[in-house]
Design a protein around this motif. Structure first.
Motif, PDB file in Angstrom:
ATOM      1  N   GLU A 182      60.640 106.016 -21.176  1.00 42.71           N
ATOM      2  CA  GLU A 182      60.957 105.821 -19.751  1.00 42.71           C
ATOM      3  C   GLU A 182      60.204 104.628 -19.171  1.00 42.71           C
ATOM      4  OE1 GLU A 182      61.537 110.374 -18.124  1.00 42.71           O
ATOM      5  OE2 GLU A 182      59.809 109.228 -17.433  1.00 42.71           O
ATOM      6  N   GLN A 183      58.971 104.473 -19.649  1.00 42.12           N
ATOM      7  CA  GLN A 183      58.146 103.382 -19.131  1.00 42.12           C
ATOM      8  C   GLN A 183      58.343 102.086 -19.919  1.00 42.12           C
ATOM      9  OE1 GLN A 183      54.081 104.913 -18.852  1.00 42.12           O
ATOM     10  NE2 GLN A 183      54.884 106.853 -18.085  1.00 42.12           N
ATOM     11  N   GLY A 184      59.335 102.083 -20.812  1.00 40.94           N
ATOM     12  CA  GLY A 184      59.681 100.864 -21.541  1.00 40.94           C
ATOM     13  C   GLY A 184      58.788 100.572 -22.738  1.00 40.94           C
ATOM     14  N   HIS A 185      58.024 101.562 -23.182  1.00 44.73           N
ATOM     15  CA  HIS A 185      57.132 101.348 -24.327  1.00 44.73           C
ATOM     16  C   HIS A 185      57.859 101.699 -25.612  1.00 44.73           C
ATOM     17  CE1 HIS A 185      54.021 100.550 -21.531  1.00 44.73           C
ATOM     18  NE2 HIS A 185      53.907 101.780 -21.089  1.00 44.73           N
ATOM     19  N   ARG A 186      58.296 100.674 -26.333  1.00 39.12           N
ATOM     20  CA  ARG A 186      59.171 100.889 -27.488  1.00 39.12           C
ATOM     21  C   ARG A 186      58.542 100.490 -28.825  1.00 39.12           C
ATOM     22  NH1 ARG A 186      64.634 100.979 -26.163  1.00 39.12           N
ATOM     23  NH2 ARG A 186      65.200  99.836 -28.058  1.00 39.12           N
ATOM     24  N   ALA A 187      57.469  99.722 -28.782  1.00 43.27           N
ATOM     25  CA  ALA A 187      56.915  99.125 -30.010  1.00 43.27           C
ATOM     26  C   ALA A 187      56.410 100.203 -30.982  1.00 43.27           C
ATOM     27  CB  ALA A 187      55.775  98.180 -29.649  1.00 43.27           C
ATOM     28  N   PRO A 188      56.324  99.842 -32.275  1.00 45.13           N
ATOM     29  CA  PRO A 188      55.876 100.822 -33.270  1.00 45.13           C
ATOM     30  C   PRO A 188      54.559 101.512 -32.915  1.00 45.13           C
ATOM     31  CG  PRO A 188      56.713  98.875 -34.390  1.00 45.13           C
ATOM     32  CD  PRO A 188      56.742  98.571 -32.915  1.00 45.13           C
ATOM     33  N   LYS A 189      53.649 100.800 -32.253  1.00 49.31           N
ATOM     34  CA  LYS A 189      52.337 101.399 -31.986  1.00 49.31           C
ATOM     35  C   LYS A 189      52.443 102.657 -31.113  1.00 49.31           C
ATOM     36  CE  LYS A 189      51.242  98.394 -28.055  1.00 49.31           C
ATOM     37  NZ  LYS A 189      50.474  97.192 -27.681  1.00 49.31           N
ATOM     38  N   TYR A 190      53.531 102.772 -30.335  1.00 45.52           N
ATOM     39  CA  TYR A 190      53.650 103.962 -29.488  1.00 45.52           C
ATOM     40  C   TYR A 190      53.950 105.229 -30.292  1.00 45.52           C
ATOM     41  CZ  TYR A 190      53.130 100.684 -25.768  1.00 45.52           C
ATOM     42  OH  TYR A 190      52.615  99.716 -24.952  1.00 45.52           O
ATOM     43  N   HIS A 191      54.354 105.041 -31.548  1.00 47.14           N
ATOM     44  CA  HIS A 191      54.479 106.198 -32.444  1.00 47.14           C
ATOM     45  C   HIS A 191      53.144 106.946 -32.518  1.00 47.14           C
ATOM     46  CE1 HIS A 191      55.501 108.550 -36.050  1.00 47.14           C
ATOM     47  NE2 HIS A 191      54.362 108.137 -36.564  1.00 47.14           N
ATOM     48  N   ALA A 192      52.066 106.171 -32.591  1.00 50.67           N
ATOM     49  CA  ALA A 192      50.731 106.786 -32.701  1.00 50.67           C
ATOM     50  C   ALA A 192      50.280 107.424 -31.391  1.00 50.67           C
ATOM     51  CB  ALA A 192      49.714 105.751 -33.163  1.00 50.67           C
ATOM     52  N   VAL A 193      50.858 106.978 -30.280  1.00 55.02           N
ATOM     53  CA  VAL A 193      50.527 107.593 -28.985  1.00 55.02           C
ATOM     54  C   VAL A 193      51.281 108.913 -28.842  1.00 55.02           C
ATOM     55  CG1 VAL A 193      50.533 107.273 -26.482  1.00 55.02           C
ATOM     56  CG2 VAL A 193      50.172 105.283 -27.997  1.00 55.02           C
ATOM     57  N   ALA A 194      52.579 108.880 -29.189  1.00 56.36           N
ATOM     58  CA  ALA A 194      53.401 110.088 -29.047  1.00 56.36           C
ATOM     59  C   ALA A 194      52.912 111.208 -29.960  1.00 56.36           C
ATOM     60  CB  ALA A 194      54.865 109.754 -29.342  1.00 56.36           C
ATOM     61  N   HIS A 195      52.531 110.826 -31.179  1.00 61.94           N
ATOM     62  CA  HIS A 195      52.039 111.843 -32.122  1.00 61.94           C
ATOM     63  C   HIS A 195      50.548 112.069 -31.885  1.00 61.94           C
ATOM     64  CE1 HIS A 195      55.567 112.322 -34.935  1.00 61.94           C
ATOM     65  NE2 HIS A 195      55.954 111.335 -34.151  1.00 61.94           N
ATOM     66  N   ALA A 196      50.229 112.546 -30.701  1.00 61.80           N
ATOM     67  CA  ALA A 196      48.839 112.686 -30.266  1.00 61.80           C
ATOM     68  C   ALA A 196      48.043 113.620 -31.178  1.00 61.80           C
ATOM     69  CB  ALA A 196      48.811 113.224 -28.841  1.00 61.80           C
ATOM     70  N   ARG A 197      46.750 113.363 -31.263  1.00 62.05           N
ATOM     71  CA  ARG A 197      45.916 114.213 -32.123  1.00 62.05           C
ATOM     72  C   ARG A 197      45.898 115.659 -31.644  1.00 62.05           C
ATOM     73  NH1 ARG A 197      41.448 109.948 -32.304  1.00 62.05           N
ATOM     74  NH2 ARG A 197      43.199 108.679 -31.640  1.00 62.05           N
ATOM     75  N   ILE A 198      46.051 115.843 -30.335  1.00 71.59           N
ATOM     76  CA  ILE A 198      46.093 117.218 -29.814  1.00 71.59           C
ATOM     77  C   ILE A 198      47.364 117.939 -30.275  1.00 71.59           C
ATOM     78  CG2 ILE A 198      46.461 118.495 -27.643  1.00 71.59           C
ATOM     79  CD1 ILE A 198      44.089 116.933 -26.498  1.00 71.59           C
ATOM     80  N   ALA A 199      48.454 117.188 -30.416  1.00 75.47           N
ATOM     81  CA  ALA A 199      49.690 117.803 -30.930  1.00 75.47           C
ATOM     82  C   ALA A 199      49.466 118.306 -32.355  1.00 75.47           C
ATOM     83  CB  ALA A 199      50.840 116.802 -30.894  1.00 75.47           C
ATOM     84  N   GLU A 200      48.704 117.540 -33.125  1.00 75.27           N
ATOM     85  CA  GLU A 200      48.390 117.961 -34.498  1.00 75.27           C
ATOM     86  C   GLU A 200      47.407 119.135 -34.496  1.00 75.27           C
ATOM     87  OE1 GLU A 200      46.775 114.877 -37.062  1.00 75.27           O
ATOM     88  OE2 GLU A 200      46.360 116.359 -38.629  1.00 75.27           O
ATOM     89  N   GLY A 201      46.376 119.018 -33.667  1.00 78.75           N
ATOM     90  CA  GLY A 201      45.357 120.078 -33.621  1.00 78.75           C
ATOM     91  C   GLY A 201      45.939 121.396 -33.149  1.00 78.75           C
ATOM     92  N   GLU A 202      46.762 121.341 -32.123  1.00 78.08           N
ATOM     93  CA  GLU A 202      47.349 122.572 -31.581  1.00 78.08           C
ATOM     94  C   GLU A 202      48.240 123.249 -32.610  1.00 78.08           C
ATOM     95  OE1 GLU A 202      49.997 125.383 -30.109  1.00 78.08           O
ATOM     96  OE2 GLU A 202      50.747 123.403 -30.721  1.00 78.08           O
ATOM     97  N   ALA A 203      49.124 122.489 -33.226  1.00 75.75           N
ATOM     98  CA  ALA A 203      50.058 123.095 -34.190  1.00 75.75           C
ATOM     99  C   ALA A 203      49.302 123.632 -35.411  1.00 75.75           C
ATOM    100  CB  ALA A 203      51.118 122.092 -34.611  1.00 75.75           C
ATOM    101  N   THR A 204      48.256 122.926 -35.804  1.00 78.19           N
ATOM    102  CA  THR A 204      47.456 123.400 -36.938  1.00 78.19           C
ATOM    103  C   THR A 204      46.809 124.736 -36.591  1.00 78.19           C
ATOM    104  OG1 THR A 204      47.056 121.143 -37.666  1.00 78.19           O
ATOM    105  CG2 THR A 204      45.515 122.824 -38.458  1.00 78.19           C
ATOM    106  N   SER A 205      46.199 124.805 -35.414  1.00 77.67           N
ATOM    107  CA  SER A 205      45.561 126.061 -34.993  1.00 77.67           C
ATOM    108  C   SER A 205      46.590 127.185 -34.896  1.00 77.67           C
ATOM    109  CB  SER A 205      44.905 125.908 -33.616  1.00 77.67           C
ATOM    110  OG  SER A 205      43.995 124.854 -33.648  1.00 77.67           O
ATOM    111  N   GLN A 260      45.540 100.964 -35.095  1.00 76.82           N
ATOM    112  CA  GLN A 260      45.581  99.500 -34.884  1.00 76.82           C
ATOM    113  C   GLN A 260      46.569  98.820 -35.841  1.00 76.82           C
ATOM    114  OE1 GLN A 260      43.984  97.641 -32.499  1.00 76.82           O
ATOM    115  NE2 GLN A 260      43.440  99.660 -31.685  1.00 76.82           N
ATOM    116  N   ASP A 261      46.741  99.395 -37.027  1.00 73.09           N
ATOM    117  CA  ASP A 261      47.664  98.793 -37.984  1.00 73.09           C
ATOM    118  C   ASP A 261      49.112  98.848 -37.494  1.00 73.09           C
ATOM    119  OD1 ASP A 261      46.054  97.903 -40.311  1.00 73.09           O
ATOM    120  OD2 ASP A 261      45.443 100.007 -40.339  1.00 73.09           O
TER     121      ASP A 261
END
Ligand code: URP
Ligand code: ZN
Ligand code: ZN
Ligand code: ZN
Length: 485
Positions: free
Chosen positions: A200-223, A274-275
């Motif tokens: 929605e905010q126009g952030h399309r670049a590959p790096k936003y993949h790492a923002v969307a897949h937040a560490r909390i999303a991983e931590g919550e699902a793991t727990s 960063q990669d």
């Protein structure tokens, strides 16, 4: 001659020992380990070298379509060739079910792909995306009898995700049947919500993949996955862990004595978010799920490898070409959700961990063998045939020069992906000669194995999947009002 092959004077390391002796091979198996063995048809001098069990890569995607239909670059030939050049002699890729498909049909199709092409031995895990009563009650038990004793489920990806009800069903059935469940744990709705806001905010670049897949999303699902497993006393393996939040949840469960296992991968030690922030679409080469994070997360993963939170270090090889057939299928202006997820890693998995782990003193040589070979063989019911150097085991090992320096370039690799995320990195230590069931498959930088010479391995029902029989009050017939699992 007494032996088909004798390896002399090497330093042999297993998950538990370091031994200086000769190794004698006959009919594809190790038949003797002692000083000054008799003669062999072929003799190899391993003075000054290490002799290590062939790696067991228990998480790789070969000849598999992604959840959005993009095909992996590697088939069972290039995938297994690439694996053996990196010192891996067993792979356990996935036979992946699409919704509506019968598991038997899926497995038959993967056998047809693998049998004529694999150059090293292979087993299969299933991916179950459609756990119907028919699939879980009839098909799965039959396949377990046929030696496929583990399966992966997903908590995210539209085409694959199970809801918590389905997770319970699958965990219960696995518990009953003695199969090990592997879970891809990320919170689907959190990722979806973040991705929608970003776009929605126009952030399309590959790096936003790492923002969307937040560490909390991983931590919550793991727990959450751990709690579901705990409720019904089912063992569970969390695959490809990248975040400290998830690592901590696994550690806590293990401290409680639960049979919760953890897996991590090279990309979480050697790459960061960063990669993904490179010019144009170049960051797409590093998009995988969960994503690589930051230096602090890398340190947490190293600690987890050292302290035993993670039993397995696998590649999660998911090779999508960086071109219009795969990563760039949606063109140069694609947004991050349109990029096939995954990075290659079959060939460099062992060398990377050897160099940065063993050579730099972060882990011991025995821990290296445990993480790259022995533990995977144990977790998935292939030990001691695979994962160790011992009398009676398959003769699967590599002779390593522990001091050889190699600068990684894609040209030296043998996969079909077209790039490596580790380009330019210097590695110390290399598997120079590789043996699979007594056959020299790699020597002097060239392949000696024939297409189709790898065999299918039937996995036993593993110990790892046996329930604790430590029942929560709600499911313990002795303590509740009559409910039984
Ligand atoms: O990004 C990844 N890891 N792709 C491969 C599929 C999976 O989830 O393991
Ligand atoms: Zn000696
Ligand atoms: Zn996954
Ligand atoms: Zn994977």
């Amino acid at each position: 001659e007494n032996f088909d092959l004798v390896v002399r004077n090497g330093t042999i390391a297993t998950a538990s020992d370091i031994i200086h002796c000769d190794v004698g091979v006959r009919d594809g198996r190790i038949v003797a380990m002692a000083e000054d063995l008799g003669t062999g048809k072929r003799e190899l001098d391993a003075s000054g070298k290490l002799v290590l069990p062939g790696g067991v890569d228990s998480h790789c995607h070969i000849e598999q379509a992604s959840s959005s239909g993009v095909m992996t670059a590697d088939d069972f030939y290039t995938g297994t060739v690439s694996a053996c050049f990196g010192g891996t002699t067993t792979v356990i890729p996935f036979a992946a079910q699409a919704r509506g498909q019968s598991l038997r049909e899926v497995v038959d199709a993967y056998h047809l792909c693998a049998g004529p092409k694999a150059v090293i031995d292979y087993a299969f895990h299933l991916i179950i995306s459609d756990p119907t009563p028919e699939v879980m009650g009839q098909e799965l038990p039959a396949l377990i009898e046929d030696g496929i004793t583990s399966f992966k489920v997903y908590m995210t990806y539209d085409a694959l995700k199970l809801d918590d009800y389905q997770m319970m069903t699958v965990l219960e059935e696995a518990r009953r049947l003695g199969a090990l469940v592997m879970v891809h744990a990320e919170n689907h709705d959190v990722i979806r919500w973040l991705a929608d806001r970003l776009l929605e905010q126009g952030h399309r670049a590959p790096k936003y993949h790492a923002v969307a897949h937040a560490r909390i999303a991983e931590g919550e699902a793991t727990s959450r996955a751990i709690q579901l497993a705990k409720l019904i006393d089912a063992p569970l393996l969390i695959v490809h862990v990248s975040a400290q939040e998830a690592t901590d949840a696994i550690r806590k469960a293990q401290t409680e004595g639960l049979k919760i296992y953890g897996e991590t991968c090279p990309q979480y030690l050697f790459l960061t978010a960063q990669d993904l922030d490179r010019d144009g679409m170049d960051g797409a080469m590093f998009c995988c799920s969960p994503p690589p994070r930051d230096a602090q997360a890398q340190e947490a993963i190293w600690r987890g490898l050292k302290n035993g939170t993670f039993q397995v270090f696998s590649s999660d090889h998911a090779p999508y070409r960086f071109d219009e057939t795969a990563k760039l299928k949606h063109g140069p202006n694609a947004h991050f959700k349109q990029i096939a997820n995954g990075v290659p890693g079959l060939e460099l998995r062992l060398p990377l961990l050897f160099s940065e782990g063993v050579k730099k003193g972060r882990i011991t040589l025995n821990e290296f063998v445990a993480l790259t070979a022995a533990n995977a063989a144990k977790l998935y019911g292939l030990f001691p045939r695979k994962g160790t150097i011992a009398v009676g085991a398959d003769a699967d090992f590599a002779i390593w020069d522990p001091d050889r320096e190699v600068t990684v370039t894609y040209d030296m690799l043998h996969d079909a992906v077209g790039y490596t995320p580790y380009e330019g990195r210097t590695i110390t230590g290399w598997p120079e000669l590789v043996v699979s069931r007594g056959r020299i498959v790699v020597e002097d930088g060239s392949l000696h194995a024939e297409m189709g010479s790898g065999v299918f391995l039937e996995c036993e029902k593993p110990d790892s999947a046996r329930p604790l029989q430590r029942l929560e009050p709600e499911i313990d017939p002795a303590r509740n009002w009559g409910f039984r699992l």
